[in-house]
Design an enzyme around this catalytic site. Structure first.
Site, PDB file in Angstrom:
ATOM      1  N   ASP A 173      76.375  54.306  -8.915  1.00 52.70           N
ATOM      2  CA  ASP A 173      76.435  55.756  -9.177  1.00 52.70           C
ATOM      3  C   ASP A 173      77.835  56.228  -9.542  1.00 52.70           C
ATOM      4  O   ASP A 173      78.181  57.391  -9.306  1.00 52.70           O
ATOM      5  CB  ASP A 173      75.921  56.537  -7.968  1.00 52.70           C
ATOM      6  N   ASP A 231     105.431  40.828   0.100  1.00 53.39           N
ATOM      7  CA  ASP A 231     106.251  41.742   0.899  1.00 53.39           C
ATOM      8  C   ASP A 231     105.439  42.855   1.563  1.00 53.39           C
ATOM      9  O   ASP A 231     105.976  43.939   1.833  1.00 53.39           O
ATOM     10  CB  ASP A 231     107.362  42.367   0.038  1.00 53.39           C
ATOM     11  N   LYS A 233      90.312  34.607  -2.649  1.00 53.51           N
ATOM     12  CA  LYS A 233      91.452  34.653  -3.552  1.00 53.51           C
ATOM     13  C   LYS A 233      92.291  35.864  -3.135  1.00 53.51           C
ATOM     14  O   LYS A 233      91.910  37.012  -3.367  1.00 53.51           O
ATOM     15  CB  LYS A 233      91.030  34.811  -5.016  1.00 53.51           C
ATOM     16  N   LYS A 262      82.845  39.039 -10.090  1.00 48.71           N
ATOM     17  CA  LYS A 262      81.866  39.477  -9.098  1.00 48.71           C
ATOM     18  C   LYS A 262      82.100  40.970  -8.854  1.00 48.71           C
ATOM     19  O   LYS A 262      83.088  41.361  -8.234  1.00 48.71           O
ATOM     20  CB  LYS A 262      82.017  38.714  -7.775  1.00 48.71           C
ATOM     21  N   HIS A 320      86.531  30.416   0.133  1.00 46.46           N
ATOM     22  CA  HIS A 320      86.337  30.820  -1.254  1.00 46.46           C
ATOM     23  C   HIS A 320      87.178  32.041  -1.623  1.00 46.46           C
ATOM     24  O   HIS A 320      87.050  32.597  -2.710  1.00 46.46           O
ATOM     25  CB  HIS A 320      84.843  31.130  -1.472  1.00 46.46           C
ATOM     26  N   HIS A 325      82.593  35.065 -14.632  1.00 46.49           N
ATOM     27  CA  HIS A 325      82.857  34.701 -13.234  1.00 46.49           C
ATOM     28  C   HIS A 325      83.205  35.916 -12.380  1.00 46.49           C
ATOM     29  O   HIS A 325      83.389  35.801 -11.173  1.00 46.49           O
ATOM     30  CB  HIS A 325      83.998  33.670 -13.204  1.00 46.49           C
TER      31      HIS A 325
END
Length: 480
Positions: free
Chosen positions: A405, A228, A223, A400, A221, A398
């Protein structure tokens, strides 16, 4: 007739005993073990089939052997990182220190200083900036995304990758076998990429043969994009143009965010992505280059935390719990899928009870009705404890993210559900920087402008049948 009944009874007992012994040997949480035992007792054939399919986190013997070898290779690369890039966890502050120490103990990756981190929250801008980074790449780039989806600016990105490969850049494209299944099966873009010399790796391909040796719903899952070893990306955004992706799902456009990182951790993310390519395709793809010293690009300290089944790193749930319990004043989190289990719900309730301003931002509708019902099963107890629940109307939220604080940000690919905590390969970035926290908090506040708060009295007025459906869906939350 009596003989047939006797044989069926003996077969039932044999299946029950076999599965029970197997379950007890795995040392699952008591509730999970009891659920499997009761299922096989009541529905022997169906319970056995389900247990074989999803009862264990099986990846296959070859995968595990490669994971063990790759763990050692990654450890060697981390050891060669410049010592002056590593930050003592004590220097991350009172909120960050316990999280940093635990994450380093579990994941072996230290906190590293010297980063410039840019938050991007517009789909067009994300894709166009990725294209610019591909065009500027000179030696090697790797793109590892759960979903690749043709259409719109993604086609332009694929064209940029092909151009890069033709000018001599070493390009690796990783995609999940289930999340990117339409892209893989259509095959046109992949054929063009491979003909240009791009190494295309389909991670955990789905097939009947693989189901015999590995659990089919364990997914990659993550991404990650790395250019470089200087620039790295991660976040919630898949390689799917929001204007062309799931337009008929009835949830609006997907709303995502990514971070673009310059600094030493780009080497870490590159090593993690390369490890995934090796796990799937074998040692021929292993990057054997000596780890170079990552250039200092800015003042931000951060820590990569990978997680996944059968891999070198532990579940992210314990890190999330430590972060929640470290909160003293404010905790805002956004997630599209919220079915985290009792430990995280208890932590959120405890935070609210001790005076922390806890805000949970969820989409009004998500693309899985079952997940939405499972999520709703927790609302009553959260609202009763003082947790504020806001539901976003501007599309499928979508992103996350969690800000604690205004000192610690947790950002990446992990949803607040048991699938992300225990089953998927995920990546979290723990960012110990007040200025970035303020930027992420500003984005969360923009989401809140398009939200409707959920009120406890109104929520309790929902029909009885809804409560039954929600609680039933919660039982399935470990595999949603």
């Amino acid at each position: 007739m009596r003989l047939q009944v006797l044989l069926l009874a003996l077969a039932h007992v044999a299946v029950f005993v076999a599965v029970t012994l197997r379950v007890l040997a795995r040392r699952n949480p008591p509730g999970v073990s009891m659920a499997w035992i009761l299922l096989v007792l009541l529905v022997p054939v169906g319970g056995l089939v389900l247990y074989v399919m999803i009862g264990e986190r099986r990846l296959g013997r070859r995968w595990i052997q490669r994971a063990e070898a790759e763990r050692a290779a990654i450890a060697r690369r981390f050891e060669r990182l410049a010592a002056d890039a590593v930050l003592d966890p004590a220097d991350t502050g009172p909120v960050g220190e316990p999280v940093a120490r635990l994450a380093q103990s579990l994941g072996a990756i230290p906190v590293m200083r010297g980063h410039h981190v840019e938050l991007l929250a517009d789909g067009d801008l994300i894709l166009r900036t990725l294209i610019d980074d591909v065009d500027a790449c000179r030696e090697h780039c790797s793109l590892e995304f759960y979903i690749w989806h043709e259409g719109g600016l993604v086609d332009d990105l694929v064209a940029a990758l092909i151009r890069a490969a033709k000018r001599g850049v070493r390009v690796t494209a990783l995609m999940d076998g289930l999340g990117s299944r339409p892209f893989v099966e259509r095959g046109r873009a992949i054929a063009s990429m491979r003909s240009a010399g791009i190494e295309v790796v389909v991670v955990l391909p789905v097939s009947a043969l693989r189901m015999a040796v590995a659990r089919a719903d364990l997914r990659n899952h993550r991404k990650i994009a790395v250019f470089d070893d200087r620039i790295a990306w991660t976040g919630s955004f898949n390689l799917a143009d929001p204007r062309h992706f799931k337009r008929d799902a009835g949830v609006g456009q997907w709303v995502d965010a990514m971070v673009r990182i310059q600094g030493p951790s780009s080497l870490v993310l590159g090593a993690l992505s390369n490890a995934m390519a090796v796990l799937q395709a074998g040692p021929r793809l292993r990057d054997e280059r000596e780890a170079e010293r990552g250039a200092v690009a800015g003042p931000v300290a951060l820590q990569a935390y990978p997680s996944g089944p059968g891999f070198a790193f532990q579940h992210v749930e314990s890190v999330i719990l430590t972060a929640i319990y470290a909160a003293r004043r404010e905790l805002i989190l956004t997630t599209p899928y919220f079915a985290p289990g009792e430990s995280v719900v208890t932590a959120l309730r405890s935070a609210a009870r001790r005076g922390v301003d806890v805000v949970l931002v969820l989409p009004w509708q998500c693309d899985s009705r079952t997940v939405q019902w499972a999520s709703a099963s927790y609302f009553d107890e959260l609202l009763s404890a003082g947790v504020k629940i806001e539901r976003f109307h501007g599309g499928l939220l979508h992103t996350k993210s969690m800000v604690i604080d205004r000192e610690l940000s947790v950002f990446g690919t992990v949803n607040f559900d048991l699938r992300s905590f225990h089953l998927n390969f995920e990546l979290s970035m723990l960012i110990y920087d007040r200025s970035f926290a303020e930027s992420l908090l500003a984005l969360q506040r923009r989401y809140l402008e398009d939200c409707e708060p959920l009120q406890l009295d109104a929520w309790r007025a929902r029909p009885f049948w809804r409560r039954m459906v929600e609680n039933a869906a919660q039982l399935a939350s470990p595999v949603l």
